[in-house]
Scaffold this active site. Structure first.
Site, PDB file in Angstrom:
ATOM      1  N   ARG A 257       0.918  -1.414  -0.032  1.00  0.00           N
ATOM      2  CA  ARG A 257      -0.101   0.055  -0.011  1.00  0.00           C
ATOM      3  C   ARG A 257       0.927   1.193   0.053  1.00  0.00           C
ATOM      4  NH1 ARG A 257      -3.333   2.538   4.667  1.00  0.00           N
ATOM      5  NH2 ARG A 257      -4.845   3.946   3.268  1.00  0.00           N
TER       6      ARG A 257
ATOM      7  N   HIS B  15       0.561   4.514  -2.568  1.00  0.00           N
ATOM      8  CA  HIS B  15       0.443   5.867  -1.910  1.00  0.00           C
ATOM      9  C   HIS B  15       1.570   6.595  -2.359  1.00  0.00           C
ATOM     10  CE1 HIS B  15      -3.030   5.191   1.092  1.00  0.00           C
ATOM     11  NE2 HIS B  15      -3.154   4.475  -0.031  1.00  0.00           N
TER      12      HIS B  15
ATOM     13  N   VAL C   8       0.858  10.120  -5.769  1.00  0.00           N
ATOM     14  CA  VAL C   8       1.184  11.327  -5.168  1.00  0.00           C
ATOM     15  C   VAL C   8       2.591  11.859  -5.555  1.00  0.00           C
ATOM     16  CG1 VAL C   8       0.977  13.017  -3.437  1.00  0.00           C
ATOM     17  CG2 VAL C   8      -0.419  11.249  -3.155  1.00  0.00           C
TER      18      VAL C   8
ATOM     19  N   GLY D 285       3.877  11.029  -8.222  1.00  0.00           N
ATOM     20  CA  GLY D 285       4.640   9.771  -8.962  1.00  0.00           C
ATOM     21  C   GLY D 285       5.466   9.062  -7.850  1.00  0.00           C
TER      22      GLY D 285
ATOM     23  N   SER E 248       8.233  10.235  -1.855  1.00  0.00           N
ATOM     24  CA  SER E 248       7.755  11.434  -1.170  1.00  0.00           C
ATOM     25  C   SER E 248       6.811  10.910  -0.072  1.00  0.00           C
ATOM     26  CB  SER E 248       6.856  12.430  -2.101  1.00  0.00           C
ATOM     27  OG  SER E 248       6.035  11.531  -2.690  1.00  0.00           O
TER      28      SER E 248
ATOM     29  N   ASN F 135      -3.096   8.617   5.451  1.00  0.00           N
ATOM     30  CA  ASN F 135      -2.007   7.641   5.890  1.00  0.00           C
ATOM     31  C   ASN F 135      -1.488   7.524   7.215  1.00  0.00           C
ATOM     32  OD1 ASN F 135      -1.029   7.313   3.149  1.00  0.00           O
ATOM     33  ND2 ASN F 135      -0.118   9.302   2.694  1.00  0.00           N
TER      34      ASN F 135
ATOM     35  N   PRO G 252      -7.414   7.587  -4.185  1.00  0.00           N
ATOM     36  CA  PRO G 252      -9.204   7.255  -4.150  1.00  0.00           C
ATOM     37  C   PRO G 252      -9.565   6.846  -2.745  1.00  0.00           C
ATOM     38  CG  PRO G 252      -7.869   5.475  -5.220  1.00  0.00           C
ATOM     39  CD  PRO G 252      -6.740   6.344  -4.724  1.00  0.00           C
TER      40      PRO G 252
ATOM     41  N   HIS H 234      -6.374  -5.650  -2.365  1.00  0.00           N
ATOM     42  CA  HIS H 234      -7.069  -5.953  -1.198  1.00  0.00           C
ATOM     43  C   HIS H 234      -7.281  -7.428  -0.719  1.00  0.00           C
ATOM     44  CE1 HIS H 234      -8.696  -1.488  -1.469  1.00  0.00           C
ATOM     45  NE2 HIS H 234      -7.367  -1.544  -1.170  1.00  0.00           N
TER      46      HIS H 234
ATOM     47  N   SER I 266      -8.429 -15.210   3.654  1.00  0.00           N
ATOM     48  CA  SER I 266      -7.173 -15.384   3.487  1.00  0.00           C
ATOM     49  C   SER I 266      -6.531 -14.374   3.341  1.00  0.00           C
ATOM     50  CB  SER I 266      -6.880 -16.417   2.143  1.00  0.00           C
ATOM     51  OG  SER I 266      -7.361 -15.533   1.049  1.00  0.00           O
TER      52      SER I 266
HETATM   53  C1  HEM Z   1      -9.216   1.201  -6.110  1.00  0.00           C
HETATM   54  C2  HEM Z   1      -8.955   2.136  -5.213  1.00  0.00           C
HETATM   55  C3  HEM Z   1      -8.457   2.130  -3.558  1.00  0.00           C
HETATM   56  C4  HEM Z   1      -9.162   2.414  -2.618  1.00  0.00           C
HETATM   57  C5  HEM Z   1     -10.454   3.353  -2.454  1.00  0.00           C
HETATM   58  C6  HEM Z   1      -8.477   2.119  -1.667  1.00  0.00           C
HETATM   59  C7  HEM Z   1      -8.831   2.130  -0.090  1.00  0.00           C
HETATM   60  C8  HEM Z   1      -7.823   1.590   0.926  1.00  0.00           C
HETATM   61  C9  HEM Z   1      -8.440   1.792   2.106  1.00  0.00           C
HETATM   62  C10 HEM Z   1      -9.434   2.749   2.842  1.00  0.00           C
HETATM   63  C11 HEM Z   1      -7.684   0.734   3.108  1.00  0.00           C
HETATM   64  C12 HEM Z   1      -7.718   0.720   4.497  1.00  0.00           C
HETATM   65  C13 HEM Z   1      -6.871   1.668   5.302  1.00  0.00           C
HETATM   66  C14 HEM Z   1      -7.075   1.436   6.852  1.00  0.00           C
HETATM   67  O1  HEM Z   1      -8.181   2.013   7.116  1.00  0.00           O
HETATM   68  O2  HEM Z   1      -6.352   0.844   7.534  1.00  0.00           O
HETATM   69  C15 HEM Z   1      -6.902   0.155   2.135  1.00  0.00           C
HETATM   70  C16 HEM Z   1      -5.846  -0.732   2.599  1.00  0.00           C
HETATM   71  C17 HEM Z   1      -5.002  -1.485   1.717  1.00  0.00           C
HETATM   72  N1  HEM Z   1      -4.791  -1.065   0.368  1.00  0.00           N
HETATM   73 FE1  HEM Z   1      -6.107  -0.023  -0.968  1.00  0.00          FE
HETATM   74  N2  HEM Z   1      -7.403   1.001  -2.035  1.00  0.00           N
HETATM   75  C18 HEM Z   1      -7.375   1.219  -3.296  1.00  0.00           C
HETATM   76  C19 HEM Z   1      -6.470   0.557  -4.187  1.00  0.00           C
HETATM   77  C20 HEM Z   1      -5.293  -0.009  -3.725  1.00  0.00           C
HETATM   78  C21 HEM Z   1      -4.141  -0.355  -4.484  1.00  0.00           C
HETATM   79  C22 HEM Z   1      -4.051  -0.216  -6.033  1.00  0.00           C
HETATM   80  C23 HEM Z   1      -3.224  -1.088  -3.885  1.00  0.00           C
HETATM   81  C24 HEM Z   1      -2.052  -1.664  -4.150  1.00  0.00           C
HETATM   82  C25 HEM Z   1      -1.614  -1.848  -5.225  1.00  0.00           C
HETATM   83  C26 HEM Z   1      -3.835  -1.209  -2.470  1.00  0.00           C
HETATM   84  C27 HEM Z   1      -3.341  -1.848  -1.545  1.00  0.00           C
HETATM   85  C28 HEM Z   1      -3.741  -1.899  -0.210  1.00  0.00           C
HETATM   86  C29 HEM Z   1      -3.393  -2.752   1.052  1.00  0.00           C
HETATM   87  C30 HEM Z   1      -2.273  -3.748   0.836  1.00  0.00           C
HETATM   88  C31 HEM Z   1      -4.035  -2.445   2.028  1.00  0.00           C
HETATM   89  C32 HEM Z   1      -3.993  -2.975   3.587  1.00  0.00           C
HETATM   90  C33 HEM Z   1      -3.063  -2.305   4.083  1.00  0.00           C
HETATM   91  C34 HEM Z   1      -2.356  -2.752   5.392  1.00  0.00           C
HETATM   92  O3  HEM Z   1      -3.009  -3.754   5.907  1.00  0.00           O
HETATM   93  O4  HEM Z   1      -1.535  -2.314   6.163  1.00  0.00           O
HETATM   94  N3  HEM Z   1      -5.270  -0.355  -2.499  1.00  0.00           N
HETATM   95  N4  HEM Z   1      -6.998   0.663   0.953  1.00  0.00           N
END
Ligand code: HEM
Ligand SMILES: *[C@@H]1O[C@H](CO)[C@@H](O)[C@H](O)[C@H]1NC(C)=O
Ligand SMILES: *[C@@H]1O[C@H](CO)[C@@H](O)[C@H](O)[C@H]1NC(C)=O
Ligand SMILES: *[C@@H]1O[C@H](CO)[C@@H](O)[C@H](O)[C@H]1NC(C)=O
Ligand SMILES: *[C@@H]1O[C@H](CO)[C@@H](O)[C@H](O)[C@H]1NC(C)=O
Length: 329
Positions: A64, A68, A72, A74, A78, A96, A166, A196, A252
Site C-alpha cells: 500500500r 500511495h 502522489v 509519482g 515522497s 496515511n 481514491p 485488497h 485468506s
Molecule cells: C481502487 C481504489 C482503492 C481504494 C479506495 C483503497 C482504499 C483503501 C483503504 C481505505 C484501506 C484501509 C486503510 C485503513 O483503514 O487501515 C486500504 C488498505 C489497503 N490497500 Fe487500498 N485502496 C485502493 C487501491 C489499492 C491499490 C491499487 C493497492 C496496491 C496496489 C492497495 C493496497 C492496499 C493494501 C495492501 C491495504 C492493506 C494495508 C495494510 O494492511 O496495512 N489499495 N485501501
C-alpha cells in the site's frame, strides 16, 4: 528489390526499433544497480524478509505504501519524508496516518545500503523493491522484476493526498477517473484493487455502510447481511477505539489470491469502492473473470504493479538520492 537494398532497409528498420526501445529503457531499467551496487536488491529483500518473518502483516503495509507513493507526485519516495516544523508531509495526512505501516523496514534497508554503497540507491526504488518482495514473501517465488532508476523527490505535501488517492466510498466513475489521472486504465484499476486480498482496514473506512447508511436504509443493502453482522460486532457503533481493524479478505488475509474477487461476488467486498466493481457493466465482467481465473489475475496484477511503479518517475539527474529516506538532502 535487390537483396542488398532489402538488407539495408532491414538494417535501418532495426536501428529505428532499437532507438524506440532505447527511449523506453532510458526511463527505468531492470538490474539498474548491477554495476553501482550489485547487492542492492538482495539487501532490500533480506531486510523485508527479516521484518515479515516477525510481522507478516507488514507485507500489506509495504504494498500500500508503494501505491500511495506513486499516486502522489509519482513514485518518488515522497511518502517516506517526515513532516518538519514548516511542512506537513504526505505521511501525516489522515489518509496515511495512522494506517500506513512499514516505514522502519525501508529505514533498515536504507541504512545497510548507505553503509555498502553511499548515495547510490534511491528511497523510491527501495520502496518499489520492498513492495515486490512483500508479494514474493508469501508466494515463495520472485513475482516480477522491478525496473529501477527512480530518483527521490524533494517535496511531500499532506495537502496533495486527498486529491490524488481514491477513497473507500468512491463509485466506479470516480475510481476510474482517479486511475486515469495517473495514466492507468479502468482495467488496471480493477486488477490493482485485487491488492485488497491482503491486509486490514480500520473500522472508520467502511463504518458508514453499517450504521445510518442514508435517510432510507440503516445498512448498505449491497453488503451481505451476515458479513455486515460480523463487521458490526468487530466495529461497534459509537466505539471511540480508533485501533479497531478487520481483515480486508477474511478468507485468506495473508495470501495473495483472487479471493478478493470471489468475496465481491458474494457481496462481501469490504469497501463501497470494492463492492461497486460488480455494479457497473464495464467492470463486472472483469471481477467475474478474476474470481474464476485467479492465475491470470495474478499475472495481470504483477504487470500492473510494474506499470504503477512507472508513474511520474524522476530519472537521470532529476531529484536526488536521499541519504535518509525521511529527510530531503
Ligand atoms: C481502487 C481504489 C482503492 C481504494 C479506495 C483503497 C482504499 C483503501 C483503504 C481505505 C484501506 C484501509 C486503510 C485503513 O483503514 O487501515 C486500504 C488498505 C489497503 N490497500 Fe487500498 N485502496 C485502493 C487501491 C489499492 C491499490 C491499487 C493497492 C496496491 C496496489 C492497495 C493496497 C492496499 C493494501 C495492501 C491495504 C492493506 C494495508 C495494510 O494492511 O496495512 N489499495 N485501501
Ligand atoms: C459517482 O459519484 C459522483 C460524485 O459523488 C457523482 O457525481 C456521480 O453521479 C456518481 N456516478 C454514478 C454512476 O453513480
Ligand atoms: C500521463 O501521460 C501524459 C501524456 O503522455 C503525461 O503528460 C503525463 O505527465 C502523464 N501523467 C503521469 C501522472 O504520469
Ligand atoms: C439509500 O441507499 C439505497 C441503497 O443504495 C438507495 O436505493 C436509496 O436511493 C438511497 N436513498 C437516499 C435518500 O439516498
Ligand atoms: C482498542 O482496540 C484494540 C485492538 O482490538 C485493543 O487492543 C485495545 O485494548 C482497545 N482499547 C480500548 C481502550 O478498548
Amino acid at each position: 528489390m535487390g537483396l542488398r537494398i532489402r538488407l539495408v532497409l532491414c538494417g535501418l528498420f532495426m536501428v529505428l526499433m532499437m532507438c524506440c526501445i532505447g527511449i523506453q529503457a532510458d526511463q527505468l531499467q531492470v538490474d539498474f544497480y548491477q554495476k553501482t551496487c550489485p547487492q542492492a536488491e538482495n539487501i532490500v529483500r533480506e531486510e523485508v524478509f527479516k521484518a515479515l518473518s516477525k510481522i507478516i502483516e507488514l507485507a500489506a503495509g509495504l504494498v500500500r505504501m508503494h501505491f500511495h507513493d506513486c499516486f502522489v507526485r509519482g513514485c518518488d519516495g515522497s511518502v517516506l519524508i517526515d513532516s518538519t516544523p514548516g511542512n506537513t508531509a504526505e505521511k501525516d495526512s489522515p489518509i496515511n496516518n495512522p494506517s500506513l505501516r512499514g516505514f522502519e523496514v525501508i529505514d533498515s534497508a536504507k541504512t545497510r545500503l548507505e553503509a555498502q554503497c553511499k548515495g547510490v540507491v534511491s528511497c523510491a526504488d527501495i520502496l518499489a523493491f520492498a513492495a515486490r518482495d512483500s508479494l514474493a514473501f508469501t508466494e515463495m517465488i520472485i513475482p516480477y522484476e522491478v525496473p529501477a532508476g527512480r530518483r527521490d523527490g524533494r517535496v511531500s505535501l499532506s495537502s496533495e493526498t486527498f486529491a490524488n488517492l481514491p477513497g473507500p466510498n468512491f463509485n466506479v466513475s470516480q475510481l476510474t477517473q482517479s486511475f486515469q489521472k495517473q495514466n492507468l486504465t479502468q482495467k488496471d484499476m480493477v486488477t490493482l484493487s485485487g491488492a485488497h486480498t491482503i491486509g486490514r482496514s480500520h473500522c472508520g473506512s467502511f463504518q458508514n455502510r453499517l450504521y445510518n447508511f442514508n435517510s432510507t436504509v440503516s445498512q448498505d443493502p449491497s453488503l451481505d447481511a451476515n458479513y455486515a453482522a460480523e463487521l458490526k460486532s468487530q466495529c461497534p457503533q459509537g466505539s471511540t477505539n480508533t485501533s479497531l481493524v478487520v481483515p480486508m479478505d477474511p478468507t485468506s488475509q495473508n495470501t495473495v489470491d483472487s479471493n478478493y474477487f470471489k468475496n465481491i461476488l458474494k457481496n462481501r467486498g469490504l469497501f463501497i469502492s470494492d463492492q461497486t466493481l460488480i455494479s457497473d457493466t464495464a467492470t463486472a465482467p472483469l471481477v467475474r473473470a478474476n474470481a474464476v481465473f485467479g492465475g491470470i489475475w495474478k499475472a495481470k496484477f504483477y504487470d500492473a504493479m510494474v506499470k504503477m511503479g512507472r508513474i511520474g518517475v524522476l530519472t537521470g539527474t532529476d531529484g536526488e538520492i536521499r541519504l535518509n529516506c525521511r529527510v530531503i538532502n
